[in-house]
Scaffold this motif. Structure first.
Motif, PDB file in Angstrom:
ATOM      1  N   PRO A  11       0.826  -1.230   0.072  1.00 42.35           N
ATOM      2  CA  PRO A  11       0.085   0.009  -0.091  1.00 42.35           C
ATOM      3  C   PRO A  11       0.796   1.111  -0.156  1.00 42.35           C
ATOM      4  O   PRO A  11       0.691   2.220  -0.669  1.00 42.35           O
ATOM      5  CB  PRO A  11      -0.939  -0.239   1.251  1.00 42.35           C
ATOM      6  CG  PRO A  11      -0.696  -1.485   1.451  1.00 42.35           C
ATOM      7  CD  PRO A  11       0.632  -2.051   1.295  1.00 42.35           C
ATOM      8  N   LEU A  12       1.967   1.329   0.696  1.00 40.71           N
ATOM      9  CA  LEU A  12       2.927   2.391   0.526  1.00 40.71           C
ATOM     10  C   LEU A  12       3.462   2.756  -0.701  1.00 40.71           C
ATOM     11  O   LEU A  12       3.620   3.632  -1.141  1.00 40.71           O
ATOM     12  CB  LEU A  12       3.993   2.231   1.580  1.00 40.71           C
ATOM     13  CG  LEU A  12       4.992   3.160   1.552  1.00 40.71           C
ATOM     14  CD1 LEU A  12       4.388   4.607   2.092  1.00 40.71           C
ATOM     15  CD2 LEU A  12       6.138   2.745   2.453  1.00 40.71           C
ATOM     16  N   ILE A  13       3.833   1.433  -1.589  1.00 38.94           N
ATOM     17  CA  ILE A  13       4.394   1.845  -2.861  1.00 38.94           C
ATOM     18  C   ILE A  13       3.258   2.245  -3.812  1.00 38.94           C
ATOM     19  O   ILE A  13       3.405   3.035  -4.488  1.00 38.94           O
ATOM     20  CB  ILE A  13       4.684   0.522  -3.458  1.00 38.94           C
ATOM     21  CG1 ILE A  13       5.979   0.058  -2.614  1.00 38.94           C
ATOM     22  CG2 ILE A  13       5.242   0.397  -4.812  1.00 38.94           C
ATOM     23  CD1 ILE A  13       6.486  -1.401  -2.956  1.00 38.94           C
ATOM     24  N   ASP A  14       1.873   1.729  -3.579  1.00 37.49           N
ATOM     25  CA  ASP A  14       0.848   2.423  -4.351  1.00 37.49           C
ATOM     26  C   ASP A  14       0.758   3.978  -3.898  1.00 37.49           C
ATOM     27  O   ASP A  14       0.426   4.746  -5.196  1.00 37.49           O
ATOM     28  CB  ASP A  14      -0.463   1.695  -4.099  1.00 37.49           C
ATOM     29  CG  ASP A  14      -0.506   0.305  -4.567  1.00 37.49           C
ATOM     30  OD1 ASP A  14       0.452  -0.115  -5.498  1.00 37.49           O
ATOM     31  OD2 ASP A  14      -1.330  -0.602  -3.940  1.00 37.49           O
ATOM     32  N   VAL A  15       0.539   4.224  -2.937  1.00 41.55           N
ATOM     33  CA  VAL A  15       0.585   5.734  -2.660  1.00 41.55           C
ATOM     34  C   VAL A  15       1.573   6.626  -3.236  1.00 41.55           C
ATOM     35  O   VAL A  15       1.428   7.469  -3.675  1.00 41.55           O
ATOM     36  CB  VAL A  15       0.374   5.886  -0.868  1.00 41.55           C
ATOM     37  CG1 VAL A  15       0.452   7.327  -0.345  1.00 41.55           C
ATOM     38  CG2 VAL A  15      -1.163   5.424  -0.518  1.00 41.55           C
ATOM     39  N   MET A  16       2.803   6.019  -3.090  1.00 43.79           N
ATOM     40  CA  MET A  16       4.147   6.749  -3.683  1.00 43.79           C
ATOM     41  C   MET A  16       3.819   6.917  -5.094  1.00 43.79           C
ATOM     42  O   MET A  16       4.272   7.883  -5.620  1.00 43.79           O
ATOM     43  CB  MET A  16       5.501   6.039  -3.102  1.00 43.79           C
ATOM     44  CG  MET A  16       5.464   6.215  -1.743  1.00 43.79           C
ATOM     45  SD  MET A  16       5.395   7.801  -0.991  1.00 43.79           S
ATOM     46  CE  MET A  16       6.952   8.340  -1.550  1.00 43.79           C
ATOM     47  N   LEU A  17       3.364   5.868  -5.715  1.00 47.05           N
ATOM     48  CA  LEU A  17       3.388   5.844  -7.250  1.00 47.05           C
ATOM     49  C   LEU A  17       2.261   6.794  -7.667  1.00 47.05           C
ATOM     50  O   LEU A  17       2.470   7.581  -8.528  1.00 47.05           O
ATOM     51  CB  LEU A  17       3.152   4.600  -7.865  1.00 47.05           C
ATOM     52  CG  LEU A  17       4.237   3.531  -7.871  1.00 47.05           C
ATOM     53  CD1 LEU A  17       3.694   2.231  -8.332  1.00 47.05           C
ATOM     54  CD2 LEU A  17       5.302   4.090  -8.725  1.00 47.05           C
ATOM     55  N   VAL A  18       1.384   6.978  -6.726  1.00 41.96           N
ATOM     56  CA  VAL A  18       0.151   7.987  -7.304  1.00 41.96           C
ATOM     57  C   VAL A  18       0.648   9.319  -6.851  1.00 41.96           C
ATOM     58  O   VAL A  18       0.563  10.020  -7.903  1.00 41.96           O
ATOM     59  CB  VAL A  18      -1.044   7.778  -6.396  1.00 41.96           C
ATOM     60  CG1 VAL A  18      -2.109   8.798  -6.310  1.00 41.96           C
ATOM     61  CG2 VAL A  18      -1.775   6.346  -6.834  1.00 41.96           C
ATOM     62  N   LEU A  19       1.266   9.624  -5.931  1.00 37.78           N
ATOM     63  CA  LEU A  19       1.998  11.008  -5.603  1.00 37.78           C
ATOM     64  C   LEU A  19       3.069  11.334  -6.780  1.00 37.78           C
ATOM     65  O   LEU A  19       3.046  12.506  -7.141  1.00 37.78           O
ATOM     66  CB  LEU A  19       2.558  10.816  -4.310  1.00 37.78           C
ATOM     67  CG  LEU A  19       1.689  10.835  -3.032  1.00 37.78           C
ATOM     68  CD1 LEU A  19       2.464  10.942  -2.089  1.00 37.78           C
ATOM     69  CD2 LEU A  19       0.781  12.172  -3.143  1.00 37.78           C
TER      70      LEU A  19
END
Length: 127
Positions: A11-19
């Motif tokens: 989930p952290l990687i997903d958030v970072m990719l969206v940002l």
């Protein structure tokens, strides 16, 4: 009670990719213009739409100094830079309202000498 031995980072990687996507998208709309050029106003103008390929940016400031990609350059050196260019290379030109007309004519003459005709002149929309 269940013990957590590791952290789920997906989930952290997903958030970072969206940002990252948001930052890259908005950064392409932010134009940093280091040259202080006052564009002339026009009444009948269209919004500038950047071409698919990366255009060449030329500018003439109020003192008549010529710039290629925000780097000062003189006409003979610029002519040498035009030689390898394709005839349909998109070129975006900004000229300060206080620049002498002769500087603009010299630039256009150099462009015509090298048969570069895919030109866009930037102006400000008048009130």
């Amino acid at each position: 009670m269940k013990r957590f031995d590791d952290i789920n980072v997906i989930p952290l990687i997903d958030v970072m990719l969206v940002l990252l996507a948001v930052v890259l998208t908005t950064a392409s709309f932010i134009v940093t213009d280091s040259l202080d050029i006052q564009l002339p106003e026009t009444q009948n103008t269209q919004s500038y739409v950047p071409p698919d390929t990366d255009p060449l940016h030329l500018a003439i400031d109020a003192q008549g100094q010529l710039f290629l990609e925000a780097q000062a350059i003189d006409l003979p050196t610029l002519g040498a830079r035009f030689k390898p260019l394709d005839k349909q290379t998109p070129i975006v030109i900004k000229v300060d309202t206080k620049a002498e007309f002769g500087h603009f004519i010299g630039l256009v003459d150099l462009l015509k000498t090298h048969q570069l005709t895919n030109l866009t002149f930037l102006t400000e929309k008048g009130a």
